[in-house]
Design an enzyme around this catalytic site. Sequence first.
Site, mmCIF file in Angstrom:
data_model
loop_
_atom_site.group_PDB
_atom_site.id
_atom_site.type_symbol
_atom_site.label_atom_id
_atom_site.label_comp_id
_atom_site.label_asym_id
_atom_site.label_seq_id
_atom_site.Cartn_x
_atom_site.Cartn_y
_atom_site.Cartn_z
ATOM 1 N N GLU A 254 1.608 49.029 -0.385
ATOM 2 C CA GLU A 254 1.637 47.991 0.637
ATOM 3 C C GLU A 254 2.511 48.493 1.779
ATOM 4 O O GLU A 254 3.735 48.551 1.670
ATOM 5 C CB GLU A 254 2.199 46.686 0.074
ATOM 6 C CG GLU A 254 2.169 45.556 1.091
ATOM 7 C CD GLU A 254 2.809 44.269 0.577
ATOM 8 O OE1 GLU A 254 2.382 43.190 1.009
ATOM 9 O OE2 GLU A 254 3.731 44.348 -0.253
ATOM 10 N N GLU B 87 18.335 37.823 4.888
ATOM 11 C CA GLU B 87 19.509 38.085 5.709
ATOM 12 C C GLU B 87 19.157 38.854 6.979
ATOM 13 O O GLU B 87 19.999 39.020 7.863
ATOM 14 C CB GLU B 87 20.564 38.846 4.908
ATOM 15 C CG GLU B 87 20.197 40.267 4.494
ATOM 16 C CD GLU B 87 19.355 40.336 3.221
ATOM 17 O OE1 GLU B 87 19.279 41.444 2.639
ATOM 18 O OE2 GLU B 87 18.762 39.307 2.822
ATOM 19 N N PHE C 175 11.555 38.104 5.065
ATOM 20 C CA PHE C 175 11.860 38.209 6.490
ATOM 21 C C PHE C 175 10.649 37.955 7.373
ATOM 22 O O PHE C 175 10.806 37.611 8.538
ATOM 23 C CB PHE C 175 12.439 39.597 6.808
ATOM 24 C CG PHE C 175 11.432 40.725 6.762
ATOM 25 C CD1 PHE C 175 10.576 40.980 7.822
ATOM 26 C CD2 PHE C 175 11.346 41.549 5.645
ATOM 27 C CE1 PHE C 175 9.650 42.028 7.779
ATOM 28 C CE2 PHE C 175 10.431 42.585 5.595
ATOM 29 C CZ PHE C 175 9.572 42.819 6.657
ATOM 30 N N CYS D 31 1.739 39.308 4.187
ATOM 31 C CA CYS D 31 1.092 39.621 2.917
ATOM 32 C C CYS D 31 -0.394 39.315 2.932
ATOM 33 O O CYS D 31 -1.112 39.726 2.021
ATOM 34 C CB CYS D 31 1.772 38.865 1.770
ATOM 35 S SG CYS D 31 1.536 37.079 1.820
ATOM 36 N N SER E 217 8.025 41.209 -2.042
ATOM 37 C CA SER E 217 7.274 42.361 -2.538
ATOM 38 C C SER E 217 7.020 42.233 -4.040
ATOM 39 O O SER E 217 7.725 41.498 -4.749
ATOM 40 C CB SER E 217 8.045 43.648 -2.257
ATOM 41 O OG SER E 217 9.219 43.709 -3.065
ATOM 42 N N LYS F 10 17.782 30.516 -0.054
ATOM 43 C CA LYS F 10 18.379 31.807 0.275
ATOM 44 C C LYS F 10 17.363 32.564 1.128
ATOM 45 O O LYS F 10 16.482 33.231 0.619
ATOM 46 C CB LYS F 10 18.704 32.591 -1.000
ATOM 47 C CG LYS F 10 19.853 33.613 -0.862
ATOM 48 C CD LYS F 10 19.640 34.690 0.176
ATOM 49 C CE LYS F 10 18.608 35.720 -0.276
ATOM 50 N NZ LYS F 10 18.481 36.824 0.766
#
Length: 499
Positions: free
Chosen positions: A382, A176, A149, A281, A226, A173
């Site tokens: 994180e 969402e 995201f 990240c 992640s 993909k």
Amino acid sequence: MKTVNHWIGGKTVEGASGNWGPVTDPATGAVTTQVALASAEEVDSAVAAAKAAYATWGTSSLAQRTGILFRYRALLDAHRDDIAALITSEHGKVHSDALGEVARGLEIVELACGITTQLKGELSTQVSNRVDVAAIRQPVGVVAGITPFNFPAMVPMWMFPLAIACGNTFVLKPSEKDPSAALLLAELAAEAGLPDGVLNVVHGDKIAVDSLLAHPDVAAVSFVGSTPIARYIHTTASANGKRVQALGGAKNHMLVLPDADLDAAADAAVSAAYGSAGERCMAISAVVAVGAIGDELVAKIRERAEKIKIGPGDDPASEMGPLITKAHRDKVASYVTGAAAQGADVVLDGTGYTVDGFEDGHWIGLSLLDRVSTDSDAYRDEIFGPVLCVLRTETYEEGVKLINASPYGNGTAIFTRDGGAARRFQLEIEAGMVGVNVPIPVPVGYHSFGGWKDSLFGDHHIYGNDGVHFYTRGKVVTTRWPDPSEAPTGVDLGFPRNH
């Protein structure tokens, strides 16, 4: 309410599963969009479209592919603001950050435009009598990309332009949580002339992901997200015979030596820790202050952090926007509220921050934690939010040991005026990307991006030469042709026979 559907075979395909996911405006907390969540059958349809398109796209000429990509690059450039506006409306990042995301994605499109040089093979002639050996690279087939995201346009552009330039077809993909930017990217690719089925977009949750990981017609999977999910993607897809590049999480450190320019270091720490609300990240989430500079450095960071303007991403005055969901905002806040109990000095606490007129938004202020223990949750996890931890060490060696003990190895940086110390650091540190007086060492498009240890699962980094190698397979061809003078009797090719 706006509806986001799938893009399969070059056209919009309405969701048929009956399952829908909410998409919120992070600045207001209001649900503005519903996104279709694909069933396994809808994923099958997208993969089938990609497989059918591969039959011709995989053998298309480099000239055809690059011609489309050049037109695509021009369309993306013309629609920068439109893409950025979608990112801001669904992710929440400020418009300037969103524009920067589009610009970094465009770097990989430009790399894909020059794919002709990247796909050149090798030839050795006369390795034996009239024997030549050639090495070539060919596409792998249908490739899937599963993206996060936090960069809904950039990370997809790190994948599919290079994959399709190499002759593959692609099923994307996206997250969402903010799906609209990916759909616009696909529509612009079609406008540029990309054949139907070469790029497909299916929205969904774990059902869609697992369907892609198990699908027999998917040859390779690219993922960014992640570490726990990256490990799952790598394990599952590999078990199903696919090649995988799965980029995971991070806990990026910035080592500040006593000789560093502390003003420059403080500026870098603030921009790297709090930019894009810390939802990246490559964010610096831990500053390691060496020697006696800790107090002064923390004071300078605090002074700068307190001036950051937080507000809606579409407000030109805003320098940081909200977090993407309320649940994520609450999780980030929990690390700050628990920090003092685990021994940290809470220099700045942003957990109570709100914006007038937008009280239901997913707001959190900037938090600064000093004297953080390596045993604390705020250091080990994180956080993925605007929380900066400061740790103290007495020496350079202690600082390097501390950083190398982290299970993550994505990116790291050193701030110093000493070239010798910087040279030692870049050789001794265990991370995939290193910055010297550069806080976020994300490589340019023609170098590859990726970490070490628990920040990467698989052998290939993303984009650059590693990306080309991931999306292609090597083949070696050994050839021997008889000399024309040795043609069978009765066949005259015009060559003398007395040689």
